[in-house]
Each structure stands twice: as C-alpha cells, then as structure tokens.
Scaffold this motif. Structure first.
Motif, short mmCIF file in Angstrom:
data_model
loop_
_atom_site.label_atom_id
_atom_site.label_comp_id
_atom_site.label_asym_id
_atom_site.label_seq_id
_atom_site.Cartn_x
_atom_site.Cartn_y
_atom_site.Cartn_z
N LEU A 553 56.81 -14.24 5.31
CA LEU A 553 56.54 -15.19 3.92
C LEU A 553 57.73 -15.97 3.81
CD1 LEU A 553 54.84 -15.73 1.48
CD2 LEU A 553 55.98 -13.79 0.27
N ARG A 554 59.01 -15.43 3.97
CA ARG A 554 59.89 -16.44 3.80
C ARG A 554 60.02 -17.63 4.71
NH1 ARG A 554 66.23 -15.45 2.58
NH2 ARG A 554 65.39 -13.88 1.32
N ILE A 555 59.50 -17.17 6.00
CA ILE A 555 59.56 -18.37 6.80
C ILE A 555 58.38 -19.43 6.46
CG2 ILE A 555 58.72 -18.88 9.22
CD1 ILE A 555 60.16 -16.26 10.20
N GLN A 556 57.42 -18.70 6.00
CA GLN A 556 56.19 -19.68 5.60
C GLN A 556 56.70 -20.44 4.47
OE1 GLN A 556 52.50 -17.56 5.03
NE2 GLN A 556 51.73 -19.03 3.45
N ASN A 557 57.40 -19.80 3.57
CA ASN A 557 57.87 -20.57 2.27
C ASN A 557 59.07 -21.76 2.51
OD1 ASN A 557 56.07 -19.21 0.74
ND2 ASN A 557 57.60 -17.83 0.00
N GLU A 558 59.83 -21.51 3.47
CA GLU A 558 60.76 -22.52 3.92
C GLU A 558 60.26 -23.47 5.04
OE1 GLU A 558 64.33 -20.44 4.92
OE2 GLU A 558 64.22 -19.21 3.12
N ALA A 559 59.22 -23.29 5.73
CA ALA A 559 58.90 -24.06 7.03
C ALA A 559 58.52 -25.60 6.59
CB ALA A 559 58.01 -23.39 7.64
N ALA A 560 58.00 -25.99 5.50
CA ALA A 560 57.48 -27.33 5.31
C ALA A 560 58.42 -28.48 5.94
CB ALA A 560 57.29 -27.69 3.89
N GLY A 561 57.73 -29.19 6.79
CA GLY A 561 58.20 -30.29 7.61
C GLY A 561 59.52 -29.91 8.51
N LYS A 562 59.68 -28.69 8.80
CA LYS A 562 60.71 -28.33 9.76
C LYS A 562 60.28 -28.01 11.07
CE LYS A 562 63.63 -26.36 5.99
NZ LYS A 562 64.14 -25.12 5.32
N ARG A 563 61.14 -28.06 12.19
CA ARG A 563 60.78 -27.78 13.42
C ARG A 563 61.30 -26.15 13.70
NH1 ARG A 563 65.18 -32.01 15.43
NH2 ARG A 563 65.98 -31.34 13.43
N PHE A 564 60.41 -25.42 14.04
CA PHE A 564 60.56 -23.95 14.04
C PHE A 564 60.56 -23.53 15.27
CE2 PHE A 564 58.52 -19.77 13.99
CZ PHE A 564 59.31 -18.85 13.19
N LEU A 565 61.47 -22.57 15.67
CA LEU A 565 61.73 -21.93 17.26
C LEU A 565 61.46 -20.37 16.89
CD1 LEU A 565 62.45 -21.83 19.90
CD2 LEU A 565 64.82 -21.69 19.04
N ASN A 566 60.66 -19.64 17.59
CA ASN A 566 60.18 -18.24 17.46
C ASN A 566 60.52 -17.79 18.76
OD1 ASN A 566 59.52 -15.72 16.99
ND2 ASN A 566 57.34 -16.44 16.31
N LEU A 567 61.73 -16.81 18.93
CA LEU A 567 62.05 -16.41 20.20
C LEU A 567 61.70 -15.04 20.23
CD1 LEU A 567 65.87 -18.04 20.11
CD2 LEU A 567 64.24 -18.53 21.80
N PHE A 568 61.43 -14.62 21.38
CA PHE A 568 60.69 -13.24 21.83
C PHE A 568 59.47 -12.97 20.70
CE2 PHE A 568 65.52 -12.89 22.41
CZ PHE A 568 65.53 -12.34 23.83
N CYS A 569 58.68 -14.24 20.64
CA CYS A 569 57.79 -14.30 19.69
C CYS A 569 56.54 -13.15 19.69
CB CYS A 569 57.15 -15.57 19.87
SG CYS A 569 55.95 -15.54 21.38
N TYR A 570 56.44 -12.48 20.84
CA TYR A 570 55.34 -11.39 20.70
C TYR A 570 53.99 -11.97 20.50
CZ TYR A 570 53.39 -6.78 19.72
OH TYR A 570 52.41 -5.49 19.71
#
Length: 768
Positions: A553-570
């Motif tokens: 939820l924190r990622i969802q709330n902070e992600a607007a307009g950002k480049r997101f990297l998910n390592l070991f993403c499962y």
C-alpha cells in the motif's frame, strides 16, 4: 485335508501377493483338495465342477490354470521340445484362435517374446503333424489362452481355464482402468471383517473416498451372494475339448437363482462419496451394470464431511487416493489427520479398514491399528490397517483396552475464536479481505492460519505447520496438529476442500518455490483495488505474502509518476500496486519463468499490459512500460551498478531471500553477510530524491552500521506491520533508505557472494 477324487485335476490358481492364505480358505470352501500356498497363488486338486466353481465364484483369484507339463528349462529349444510332447489337437480345435502369455524369467532366455514364439511354433507344428490346419493366433480376443511360466531352471505350461483375468467382472466400462482391481478389493473387504458384519442385515458399508465404487460393489455382491463371474460372457474353458457344457449350464443356473434371491433381500446399506463428480458418475454407472441400481447411496462430497448413516455400526473401508489424485505430502497429512478426527467423532464403535501405500503416515489418523496385513496393488507394496474405532463394544484383537477418543483442541479453538472476533473487526474497518488469524499464539500449536476471502466469494484457510523440533514427541505433535486442523475447520466453518495445509521447514534440496502439486487451481483476491492471483495448493506459499500488505500500500501511494524497480519480484504483486498508483514505469526481475508468468497474469488481470524478457536486455535498450525480466538479480545489479551512468529509478523495492544457493545463480546469497554490498549496489540505481525500501524476514537480522552511516536509513518496521502480524514479535524488518542530503552517488561495492556448488535453495522471506 480331504482326499481328492481319482479324476481330480491339478490346478494352480493365481492371485495378488499377500492374498494366498485367503485364497486357500476360499478354494477349500468351494471344494478344492490339498490346497497349498505358493508364491502368487495356490496349488490344489479339484474336480471339473470345482474348477468351474473356482472360475465362477472365486472373489480373490486372478486366473485358474490347468498345468499341462512341467519341464527342465535350459534354453528356448527346451520350450519347443516340451510343447512338442503335448497333443494339442486333443486340447482345442484347429479353428480356435489362441494366445500365449509368458511370465517369469530364466537366465537362458533374455526375451519373453522369443519364448512365446517358440511355444507358438510348437503348437502350430503339432496341428500340422496331425494333418490339420494351423490355428490362428489372436492376442486381442482368443478362444484359448496358454500360459508359459519361466522359473529359473524350470518351465511350466498351462491352459488358462478362466480366459480373461478374473478381476474383470464385467460391470466396469471397457477401457477404463481403476486404481483397485476387483479381486484385490474383495481381499481388502475380507481382511477388514466385512464377511462377519454383512450377515447383520442393517450393518452399513461406507467408503468415503469411493472413486468408481469398486469396494462398495464388491461388498454388495458379497452380501447378496452374487457370483463374481456372473456377468462374464466368455470363458477360456469353452473352447477346451474336455469342456462339459451341461455341467457348466447347471452351475450357471444355480448362480442365477442365488443372485435373484440375494438381491431380493439386499438392503440399500452401501454408502459412497467422492470429491470428483466424474468418479461418482462412474460409480453409479458401474453399480447399474452390476445390477445394484437403488442399492448404493452415492454422493459428491469430501471424506472429512462423511457421517454415519443411522445408529447401527458397520464398516468404513477405503483406498485413499495417492499419486496423481493427491500429489503432495501436505495434502496427505491433512487428509489423514482430519479423517482420523471425523472417524472418532462420527463413527464411534465402527470398524475401519484403511488400504494405503503410505502406511508411514497412518499414525496421523490418531487411531491404533488392531491388525496390519501386507498386500500388493500391482507392484506397489501396500498395507491394510484395521481399526476398531473407540466408542463401540468391539474388542481389540490384541486384547488391549479400547483407546480413548482424542479430546478436541479446545484451547486452540478458543484462541482462534478470540482472534477471529478481535481481528475480524479490524479487518472489516481496514477493508482487508485476506489476513492472518493465528500465528503460533499458543506454543503447543505451532501453526500459522491465514484466512482468504476470494473475489469469487469463497473463504479459504491456508494452514502452515512449523516443523516441530526433534525434542518434541512426534505423536504429541501429530495429535496437536489434528486438533488444530479440526479447530480451523470448525471455528472458521471452512469446508475440507478449502482448508489447505502446508508444512514449513528448512528447505533441503528444494526451495519454498518448488512446485508441490499440479492442480493449477488459481483464485483471485482483491487488495487495495488490485486483483491478484493466488494458488493455495501448488506451492509452499500462495503467491501473495500477507505480511507485506502495508508495504504494498505504501508503494501504491508513493508511485505516481515514478520509475519503480522490483528486485526478486516473485509474482510482482508490488509492481501491480505501483502500477495502480500511477507509476510511470515498472521493472520487475526474478529468475523463475513460472513466477514471471504469474506476474504477467497479475498485471494483465488489472489491465496493465506488460512485456516479458527471457534475458536482461543490454543497457540502454528501451523497455516496455511494465517490463518483466528473467535475471539473476545479483548479476544484474553488479553489471548495472558498475556502469558509468547506471539506470535510475525513483522507487525501489528490495526484498531478497534470506539465503539462496540456487543453481540458477552465479553464487550463494546470505542476506546477513551480503546485504551491505547489495544495498550499496541498489543505491547506485536510485535517482536523487528517491527511496529504496529494503525488507527481510531473517530472524535476528541486524543492519550493517556502515549502511546506516552512509545513507539515511529509517527503520519503518512498525509502520509496515498491520494488526494481524504484530503478534508474536515478527521476524519481518523494513527500512526506508535514501541518500543523505547533498550526497552524491555511493561508491560502487561488489556484493560478496559465495561460490557454492549446491543446487539447494532455502528461502523463507520472498518478495510480495
């Protein structure tokens, strides 16, 4: 032992291994003389009438063989020579089609097919020598069957009086094989005590995992005095020139009369259930062909939900599924444990026959066997365990006092109810549909219970048992697990099919990501307006780590307009939340094609179109907006962080395994040892003003002091734990890491990974 008549025929009657002693008694009752156990059958002497009766009435036999010649076996020529001494035209006519079956082995003949050809040549030459036409070979539908048995230095030739194997009663649809042959089913029933119970007109027979109904049909035929060969249209002896048709006709008419009388008095006291509707449909069709329409009560349902029909005790008997129908250990443990609880609660005073190839799990039933018999299902060594379920008057075979019915796990159930009341209110307020309801709150019940409400409106319970230490008595641990599983089912009102059990333990030789089943039964859950696929059976974890719910939820709330990297993403659930939050792009990396496929399904479920890359594209290549890359994250980070101008991301989620030495990786990873270098490499990819969220579930983890000194590292563990994961104190740790104000790019530091050669994997954290 009675003296055989002067014209008695020598017979060898074959059967499944372990059934020989029962077959001796049966053949003796049918009129055979001097019956003696042999490996895989019984040798005896019998009149022609008794031989016919054995074919028609034996419930246990496979074949009734009439030995023709025993001879010294040296090579293939010795087979031809021995067969040449037999006057074949005296046994069957030239127009009869014949087939040859060869069994056994001998050092002098490497190929049984070649041995059969030598016998065939001798038979054909015998007819030609008598001036007759040669008979034709027909392996599919012969009139006469010859049996050649090779036993080291001895061979034996026999005429198969039965023809087709006697287990083929005629009520099963052609071409459909069952896991349990009909004659073996009868042996199970005899060993389980059905012949004694069936004389009581109201004693029921129950099979809670009946499959196509073999045990029930054979049990009903036994109770109704129906000859097991009554439906067969052809017999091997009918083309035998010594066959007596009038005698056979009399025996057939007698069997028909007994069948009519038996069916007239047979009560509908046979009950079966199975989870598979197709199995129940097959059982109903088989019962109708067997002449038992209206005599069997069959329904689709879970064995755990079985109830005793009426107040008269009877016999519960079953051959639980294994292999393809139940592919992994955890499902067997759940089945055996809950079945034991059901039997003690619902079938007190009954007898129970349990036929299984996994007798090592039988203690999970929580019952003490009064008798154990070894039987073979084909080549599979099995055990039939007989129990007297406590609560009745039936004495134990060993004279021991009856066992006490296991007390329900009231302390566990009470705690579970308390948690449901308390956490249920929180979940409703927070809009959470999937949450942890119990996590080893009581040390005696070391399980974690997660409750899932799916988008389809179903409620599932995912139960994980923490492996007990070696100091804990296994019997006590199994008893507690039975109580816990029964408590989960009762308190949460979960149907058995929606209660999913797993055993969590240190992974040796296979990681938590290894497939445990092949069900491919996916469900959808909804979390913070994101749809996510979960699978309760095929893997140790479900595809969504519930403890990372606040982090997502924190990622969802902070992600607007950002480049997101998910390592070991499962399964990339964090990437779905970032995309839902309006991320400009998402890049998700993992080594597993299985989980990247799962991740792609998650993104597509939410209408985010993604592209999957089988290998990392070269630096600088423009990726799709939502990219999934199959890569060793350690190698990818080392390469990208070492570039003069590494790629930049505004928001990064790093949740590596606590330990991994997968064969897909270039080295080993120990998160306590390696996290400092891993974080420094990741920070090289973090854009100015960006945030790296680093998470781990390693017990006792401590963040390297140099990392805290080099970067702004804030422990946000408390902020990333919802109410359902605050007790007991969790292993979960999480930090928000940023560059210090005015600081430049961090100095590149290579991750120190071991050069382990093992293919093993041990991962108890995982990405969300």
């Amino acid at each position: 032992m009675s003296v055989p008549p002067q014209d008695a025929l020598p017979l060898f009657v074959t059967c499944s291994r372990g059934v020989e002693a029962l077959l001796v008694a049966e053949l003796t009752a049918l009129g055979a003389h001097e019956a003696r156990e042999k490996r895989g059958g019984v040798a005896c002497a019998a009149s022609l009438e008794t031989a016919y009766r054995a074919c028609l009435w034996s419930r246990l036999a496979s074949r009734v063989l009439l030995p023709l010649k025993t001879f010294a076996l040296t090579d293939a020529q010795s087979i031809y020579d021995a067969a040449g001494d037999i006057v074949w035209p005296d046994l069957f006519a030239a127009h009869s089609r014949f087939a040859i079956e060869v069994a056994g082995r001998t050092p002098g003949i490497a190929n049984t097919h070649f041995a059969g050809l030598k016998l065939k040549d001798a038979v054909v030459d015998g007819f030609r020598a008598a001036g007759l036409e040669r008979p034709n070979v027909d392996t599919d539908d012969p009139d006469i069957r010859l049996h050649l048995h090779l036993d080291r230095e001895q061979g034996s030739l026999s005429l198969d009086l039965a023809g087709e194997s006697l287990h083929r009663r005629g009520y099963r649809a052609r071409g459909v094989e069952a896991p349990l042959k009909e004659n073996l089913a009868c042996a199970i029933l005899v060993r389980a005590g059905w012949p004694e119970l069936m004389t009581q007109a109201e004693a029921p027979l129950v099979d809670p995992m009946c499959g196509s109904g073999t045990l029930l049909i054979e049990g009903a035929w036994m109770a109704a005095d129906i000859a097991p060969g009554i439906l067969r249209a052809r017999w091997g002896f009918e083309a035998w020139l010594d066959h007596k048709p009038l005698l056979w006709q009399r025996l057939r008419e007698e069997a028909q009369q007994r069948r009519a009388a038996g069916l007239a008095q047979l009560q509908p006291r046979f009950y079966g259930r199975d989870l598979e509707p197709r199995a129940i449909a097959a059982a109903k069709a088989n019962a109708e062909r067997a002449g038992l329409a209206g005599k069997l009560r069959l329904e689709t349902g879970d064995a755990i939900a079985a109830r005793a029909p009426g107040t008269t005790p009877g016999l519960v008997v079953t051959n639980p599924p294994y292999g393809e129908r139940l592919a992994h250990e955890a499902e067997l443990v759940k089945l055996y444990s809950l079945l034991g609880v059901t039997l003690q609660q619902q079938f007190a005073g009954w007898r129970f026959g349990f036929f299984t190839a996994r007798d090592d799990l039988a203690q999970r039933l929580g019952l003490r066997a009064t008798k154990i018999s070894s039987l073979y299902n084909g080549a599979i060594a099995c055990k039939l365990l007989r129990f007297d379920i406590p609560g009745g008057t039936a004495p134990h075979a060993d004279g021991a006092p009856p066992a006490v019915v296991a007390e329900p796990a009231e302390d566990f159930a009470n705690r579970l109810r308390k948690n449901v009341r308390h956490l249920g209110k929180w979940a409703k307020r927070a809009g959470v549909s999937c949450w942890r309801v119990y996590d080893a709150d009581l040390p005696e019940y070391a399980v974690a219970v997660d409750l899932y409400e799916t988008a389809e409106g179903e409620r599932h319970a995912h139960v994980q048992e923490y492996a007990a230490p070696k100091t804990v008595d296994p019997a006590r641990a199994e008893k507690r697990l039975r109580g816990a599983l029964a408590g989960v089912q009762s308190v949460l009102e979960i149907p058995p099919a929606r209660l999913h059990y797993k055993l969590r333990q240190s992974q040796k030789g296979a990681s938590q990501y290894q497939r445990q089943s092949e069900g491919e039964n996916f469900h959808v859950i909804v979390e913070h307006d994101c749809g996510l696929y979960v699978n309760f059976d095929d893997y140790l974890d479900t595809g969504v780590f519930l403890d990372h719910r606040p982090m997502r939820l924190r990622i969802q709330n902070e992600a607007a307009g950002k480049r997101f990297l998910n390592l070991f993403c499962y399964t990339a659930s964090a990437s779905v939340h970032a995309a839902r939050g309006g991320a400009a792009s998402t890049l998700s990396l993992d080594m597993s094609n299985t989980y990247l496929d799962w991740a792609q399904r998650n993104l597509l479920l939410n209408d985010f179109h993604s592209q999957q890359y089988e290998r990392p594209p070269p630096p600088g290549v423009k990726l799709s907006r939502h990219a999934l890359v199959r890569a060793d994250c350690l190698a990818w980070l080392a390469e990208r962080a070492g570039l003069p101008a590494p790629p930049q991301f505004d928001l990064i989620f790093l949740d590596p395994p606590t330990f991994s030495n997968s064969k897909k990786m270039e080295g080993t990873l120990d998160i306590q040892r390696d996290h400092a270098g891993l974080i420094r490499q990741t920070m090289a990819l973090l854009a100015p003003g960006g945030t790296l969220y680093f998470s781990t579930n390693r017990h006792g983890f401590k963040l390297d002091a140099l990392i805290a000194g080099q970067f702004e590292a804030h422990d946000i563990t408390a902020q990333t734990l919802d109410e359902d994961f605050r007790r007991p104190p969790p292993a979960h740790k999480c930090w928000a890491i940023r560059r210090r104000e005015g600081g430049g790019l961090p100095t590149f530091a290579h991750v120190a990974v071991g050069a382990g050669e093992s293919d093993e994997d041990d991962d108890d954290s995982g990405a969300p």
